[in-house]
Design a protein around this motif. Sequence first.
Motif, PDB file in Angstrom:
ATOM      1  N   LEU A   1       0.814  -1.215   0.000  1.00 36.80           N
ATOM      2  CA  LEU A   1       0.000   0.000   0.000  1.00 36.80           C
ATOM      3  C   LEU A   1       0.850   1.268   0.000  1.00 36.80           C
ATOM      4  O   LEU A   1       0.336   2.343  -0.327  1.00 36.80           O
ATOM      5  CB  LEU A   1      -0.931   0.005   1.225  1.00 36.80           C
ATOM      6  CG  LEU A   1      -1.827  -1.224   1.392  1.00 36.80           C
ATOM      7  CD1 LEU A   1      -2.674  -1.096   2.651  1.00 36.80           C
ATOM      8  CD2 LEU A   1      -2.719  -1.429   0.176  1.00 36.80           C
ATOM      9  N   VAL A   2       2.116   1.169   0.397  1.00 35.30           N
ATOM     10  CA  VAL A   2       2.968   2.357   0.453  1.00 35.30           C
ATOM     11  C   VAL A   2       3.875   2.471  -0.766  1.00 35.30           C
ATOM     12  O   VAL A   2       4.647   3.421  -0.865  1.00 35.30           O
ATOM     13  CB  VAL A   2       3.817   2.375   1.748  1.00 35.30           C
ATOM     14  CG1 VAL A   2       2.926   2.361   2.973  1.00 35.30           C
ATOM     15  CG2 VAL A   2       4.781   1.193   1.779  1.00 35.30           C
ATOM     16  N   ASP A   3       3.781   1.521  -1.692  1.00 33.71           N
ATOM     17  CA  ASP A   3       4.638   1.569  -2.876  1.00 33.71           C
ATOM     18  C   ASP A   3       4.350   2.806  -3.713  1.00 33.71           C
ATOM     19  O   ASP A   3       5.274   3.482  -4.181  1.00 33.71           O
ATOM     20  CB  ASP A   3       4.437   0.310  -3.720  1.00 33.71           C
ATOM     21  CG  ASP A   3       5.321   0.302  -4.956  1.00 33.71           C
ATOM     22  OD1 ASP A   3       6.502  -0.035  -4.831  1.00 33.71           O
ATOM     23  OD2 ASP A   3       4.825   0.658  -6.047  1.00 33.71           O
ATOM     24  N   LEU A   4       3.070   3.131  -3.900  1.00 28.68           N
ATOM     25  CA  LEU A   4       2.708   4.310  -4.694  1.00 28.68           C
ATOM     26  C   LEU A   4       3.239   5.580  -4.052  1.00 28.68           C
ATOM     27  O   LEU A   4       3.738   6.481  -4.738  1.00 28.68           O
ATOM     28  CB  LEU A   4       1.186   4.392  -4.847  1.00 28.68           C
ATOM     29  CG  LEU A   4       0.647   5.655  -5.531  1.00 28.68           C
ATOM     30  CD1 LEU A   4       1.076   5.701  -6.992  1.00 28.68           C
ATOM     31  CD2 LEU A   4      -0.870   5.739  -5.421  1.00 28.68           C
ATOM     32  N   ILE A   5       3.160   5.666  -2.726  1.00 25.69           N
ATOM     33  CA  ILE A   5       3.612   6.868  -2.016  1.00 25.69           C
ATOM     34  C   ILE A   5       5.122   7.034  -2.159  1.00 25.69           C
ATOM     35  O   ILE A   5       5.626   8.147  -2.328  1.00 25.69           O
ATOM     36  CB  ILE A   5       3.205   6.785  -0.532  1.00 25.69           C
ATOM     37  CG1 ILE A   5       1.670   6.707  -0.423  1.00 25.69           C
ATOM     38  CG2 ILE A   5       3.729   7.981   0.254  1.00 25.69           C
ATOM     39  CD1 ILE A   5       1.166   6.470   0.980  1.00 25.69           C
ATOM     40  N   GLU A   6       5.857   5.933  -2.106  1.00 29.34           N
ATOM     41  CA  GLU A   6       7.302   5.989  -2.253  1.00 29.34           C
ATOM     42  C   GLU A   6       7.719   6.293  -3.690  1.00 29.34           C
ATOM     43  O   GLU A   6       8.744   6.914  -3.928  1.00 29.34           O
ATOM     44  CB  GLU A   6       7.914   4.646  -1.829  1.00 29.34           C
ATOM     45  CG  GLU A   6       8.117   4.504  -0.348  1.00 29.34           C
ATOM     46  CD  GLU A   6       9.315   5.294   0.129  1.00 29.34           C
ATOM     47  OE1 GLU A   6      10.348   5.288  -0.544  1.00 29.34           O
ATOM     48  OE2 GLU A   6       9.206   5.931   1.191  1.00 29.34           O
ATOM     49  N   ARG A   7       6.904   5.877  -4.644  1.00 31.02           N
ATOM     50  CA  ARG A   7       7.284   5.974  -6.049  1.00 31.02           C
ATOM     51  C   ARG A   7       6.839   7.282  -6.696  1.00 31.02           C
ATOM     52  O   ARG A   7       7.518   7.802  -7.589  1.00 31.02           O
ATOM     53  CB  ARG A   7       6.670   4.789  -6.804  1.00 31.02           C
ATOM     54  CG  ARG A   7       7.251   4.530  -8.173  1.00 31.02           C
ATOM     55  CD  ARG A   7       6.623   3.275  -8.765  1.00 31.02           C
ATOM     56  NE  ARG A   7       6.867   2.111  -7.938  1.00 31.02           N
ATOM     57  CZ  ARG A   7       7.966   1.377  -7.960  1.00 31.02           C
ATOM     58  NH1 ARG A   7       8.947   1.705  -8.800  1.00 31.02           N
ATOM     59  NH2 ARG A   7       8.115   0.334  -7.186  1.00 31.02           N
ATOM     60  N   ASN A   8       5.691   7.821  -6.277  1.00 29.83           N
ATOM     61  CA  ASN A   8       5.116   8.992  -6.937  1.00 29.83           C
ATOM     62  C   ASN A   8       5.677  10.278  -6.325  1.00 29.83           C
ATOM     63  O   ASN A   8       5.566  10.498  -5.113  1.00 29.83           O
ATOM     64  CB  ASN A   8       3.589   8.971  -6.777  1.00 29.83           C
ATOM     65  CG  ASN A   8       2.895   9.929  -7.728  1.00 29.83           C
ATOM     66  OD1 ASN A   8       3.315  11.071  -7.876  1.00 29.83           O
ATOM     67  ND2 ASN A   8       1.845   9.475  -8.372  1.00 29.83           N
ATOM     68  N   PRO A   9       6.258  11.168  -7.124  1.00 28.79           N
ATOM     69  CA  PRO A   9       6.842  12.400  -6.568  1.00 28.79           C
ATOM     70  C   PRO A   9       5.803  13.405  -6.087  1.00 28.79           C
ATOM     71  O   PRO A   9       6.152  14.342  -5.370  1.00 28.79           O
ATOM     72  CB  PRO A   9       7.651  12.969  -7.751  1.00 28.79           C
ATOM     73  CG  PRO A   9       6.973  12.424  -8.968  1.00 28.79           C
ATOM     74  CD  PRO A   9       6.472  11.068  -8.583  1.00 28.79           C
ATOM     75  N   ASP A  10       4.543  13.226  -6.475  1.00 28.26           N
ATOM     76  CA  ASP A  10       3.501  14.163  -6.052  1.00 28.26           C
ATOM     77  C   ASP A  10       3.029  13.908  -4.635  1.00 28.26           C
ATOM     78  O   ASP A  10       2.314  14.737  -4.063  1.00 28.26           O
ATOM     79  CB  ASP A  10       2.301  14.081  -7.007  1.00 28.26           C
ATOM     80  CG  ASP A  10       2.627  14.633  -8.390  1.00 28.26           C
ATOM     81  OD1 ASP A  10       3.555  15.470  -8.480  1.00 28.26           O
ATOM     82  OD2 ASP A  10       1.986  14.221  -9.370  1.00 28.26           O
ATOM     83  N   ILE A  11       3.382  12.762  -4.060  1.00 26.95           N
ATOM     84  CA  ILE A  11       2.949  12.417  -2.703  1.00 26.95           C
ATOM     85  C   ILE A  11       4.167  12.401  -1.796  1.00 26.95           C
ATOM     86  O   ILE A  11       5.153  11.721  -2.081  1.00 26.95           O
ATOM     87  CB  ILE A  11       2.246  11.049  -2.671  1.00 26.95           C
ATOM     88  CG1 ILE A  11       1.150  10.973  -3.737  1.00 26.95           C
ATOM     89  CG2 ILE A  11       1.647  10.790  -1.293  1.00 26.95           C
ATOM     90  CD1 ILE A  11       0.469   9.625  -3.817  1.00 26.95           C
ATOM     91  N   ARG A  12       4.097  13.119  -0.694  1.00 29.28           N
ATOM     92  CA  ARG A  12       5.221  13.174   0.236  1.00 29.28           C
ATOM     93  C   ARG A  12       5.334  11.869   1.029  1.00 29.28           C
ATOM     94  O   ARG A  12       4.326  11.228   1.327  1.00 29.28           O
ATOM     95  CB  ARG A  12       5.059  14.344   1.198  1.00 29.28           C
ATOM     96  CG  ARG A  12       5.027  15.703   0.511  1.00 29.28           C
ATOM     97  CD  ARG A  12       4.940  16.826   1.515  1.00 29.28           C
ATOM     98  NE  ARG A  12       3.764  16.706   2.361  1.00 29.28           N
ATOM     99  CZ  ARG A  12       3.444  17.562   3.317  1.00 29.28           C
ATOM    100  NH1 ARG A  12       4.231  18.593   3.563  1.00 29.28           N
ATOM    101  NH2 ARG A  12       2.360  17.396   4.030  1.00 29.28           N
ATOM    102  N   THR A  13       6.547  11.502   1.391  1.00 29.30           N
ATOM    103  CA  THR A  13       6.765  10.278   2.158  1.00 29.30           C
ATOM    104  C   THR A  13       6.749  10.518   3.671  1.00 29.30           C
ATOM    105  O   THR A  13       6.946   9.572   4.436  1.00 29.30           O
ATOM    106  CB  THR A  13       8.106   9.636   1.770  1.00 29.30           C
ATOM    107  OG1 THR A  13       9.164  10.576   2.011  1.00 29.30           O
ATOM    108  CG2 THR A  13       8.108   9.233   0.304  1.00 29.30           C
ATOM    109  N   ASP A  14       6.523  11.761   4.101  1.00 29.00           N
ATOM    110  CA  ASP A  14       6.486  12.048   5.538  1.00 29.00           C
ATOM    111  C   ASP A  14       5.061  12.061   6.082  1.00 29.00           C
ATOM    112  O   ASP A  14       4.792  12.669   7.120  1.00 29.00           O
ATOM    113  CB  ASP A  14       7.181  13.373   5.844  1.00 29.00           C
ATOM    114  CG  ASP A  14       6.513  14.558   5.166  1.00 29.00           C
ATOM    115  OD1 ASP A  14       5.678  14.337   4.265  1.00 29.00           O
ATOM    116  OD2 ASP A  14       6.823  15.709   5.536  1.00 29.00           O
ATOM    117  N   ILE A  15       4.132  11.398   5.394  1.00 29.59           N
ATOM    118  CA  ILE A  15       2.765  11.311   5.896  1.00 29.59           C
ATOM    119  C   ILE A  15       2.687  10.198   6.937  1.00 29.59           C
ATOM    120  O   ILE A  15       3.387   9.188   6.853  1.00 29.59           O
ATOM    121  CB  ILE A  15       1.745  11.085   4.757  1.00 29.59           C
ATOM    122  CG1 ILE A  15       1.957   9.721   4.089  1.00 29.59           C
ATOM    123  CG2 ILE A  15       1.847  12.175   3.721  1.00 29.59           C
ATOM    124  CD1 ILE A  15       0.924   9.413   3.035  1.00 29.59           C
ATOM    125  N   SER A  16       1.838  10.371   7.935  1.00 28.12           N
ATOM    126  CA  SER A  16       1.701   9.403   9.025  1.00 28.12           C
ATOM    127  C   SER A  16       0.851   8.223   8.579  1.00 28.12           C
ATOM    128  O   SER A  16       0.004   8.345   7.692  1.00 28.12           O
ATOM    129  CB  SER A  16       1.073  10.078  10.249  1.00 28.12           C
ATOM    130  OG  SER A  16       1.870  11.151  10.703  1.00 28.12           O
TER     131      SER A  16
END
Length: 450
Positions: free
Chosen positions: A168-183
């Motif tokens: 579920l976190v692969d998209l967040i890690e891969r997409n530059p539009d979504i920050r990785t510092d979300i809780s």
Amino acid sequence: MSRIQDRKRQNKPRLLKYKNVYVTRVKIFFYFYEKRTPSSCRGRRCRLFLWRKGFLVWTACMLIVLSGCWDLRYLDKLGVVLALGVDDDPSGKQKLQLTVQVVLPQNVAAESKGGLGGTAVTSFTETGDTIFEAIRKMTAKTSRRLFFSHTQMLVIGESMARKGIFPLVDLIERNPDIRTDISVIITRGMKAEQLLQLTTQLEPIPINQIHEIIQVNQAAYGTNFGVKVKQLTRMRGEGKQQAVLPSIRIEGDKALGHSNENVNSIPAAAIPVLSTMAVFREGKLVDYLKPKESRGLSWLHHKIKSTVVKLSCPESEGKLIVEVQDSAIKYKVKRNEEGLPIIKVSVRITGSIQEIMCPNVDVGDEKVLNEIGMMTSLAVKDEIEETINRLQKKLRIDALGWGKEIYLQEPGIWKRMGKDWEAQFPSVKSEIECNTIILGSGIRGESIVK
């Protein structure tokens, strides 16, 4: 000195060679420049004019290529997503159900001006085999392009967490539009969709209140602490540390939680309440810790900023409260006679007495303060040992990060034990050392209770 001089002599021919090559290239450049420059323009001023003219032409070309408005996005065409919620697809046809909480800026603006603008957020739900597919399918339900640069939280339903959180976190890690510092947080005993549709009183935007609850609890009590997406992905590296995440539940009538009646009633019919830390094995939810164990995990992860320790009175009935004002933890990996690791945990605590329900206790006496400090150390040590026993002996999950400490401090031991760490972890010995300093007892000395 002789060696240094020899090296300089050896490198001197190389430097002369590079220097000659550089000079030759400069001469070739000016030779062709002289050939291409008209004979009528061989002076210094004319050459400077041609250089300036060429620079202006180059700048104009770059302005056309590097236009600043090629990816322009108007705010009134964007739907700002504040939270993502992932659940199982109730129909079973797709792998997941995605819920997004989108802010309604017109209602937030009206409310800030004292008007009745309605709810500050709305939500959209869609199913898909992946999160990205579900996001694109939502374009059939919203007139605005979903914008994820301000997303604050990823909410994962309990049933989905038991299947695995890392995909579920692969998209967040891969997409530059979504920050990785979300809780990241787990919903306990309910779906993520229910939490994102809950209305709250303290904050007009519900996800802001949930985010602040985690921060306040970590800073003042410590039974939960925030975990971000980028921290989850780091756990996949050397050390084989297993994930832990905070969990949350809804207290009250869940059916009324999504309506305006929940906001207009005192107290609210339903409110979000933090539970305890959830423990994972290879990204799959295994169990939840008890409150005492959950705070013990916060001690071991060095997440305690401030908390309260409840103690029994030294020589009488009643209770007293010690406020922890500062804490520090240090790990040291030692070897025993057989070459096996021993984890030594040293905890240093600074605190003060905030409440006394004990008769005839004189906290102005230094001996009494030292005794209370020892009692505090024993209470904290008991919490830590209880957490270690639950994770090491019962769950057999290294959510403590001991494998990482062995990998960093004793790589030789880790090279021998790392391949079979899950089987080796329950047998690793530990030593807990806790020391507490009581700085004061407020502006009153002896107890008012007689």
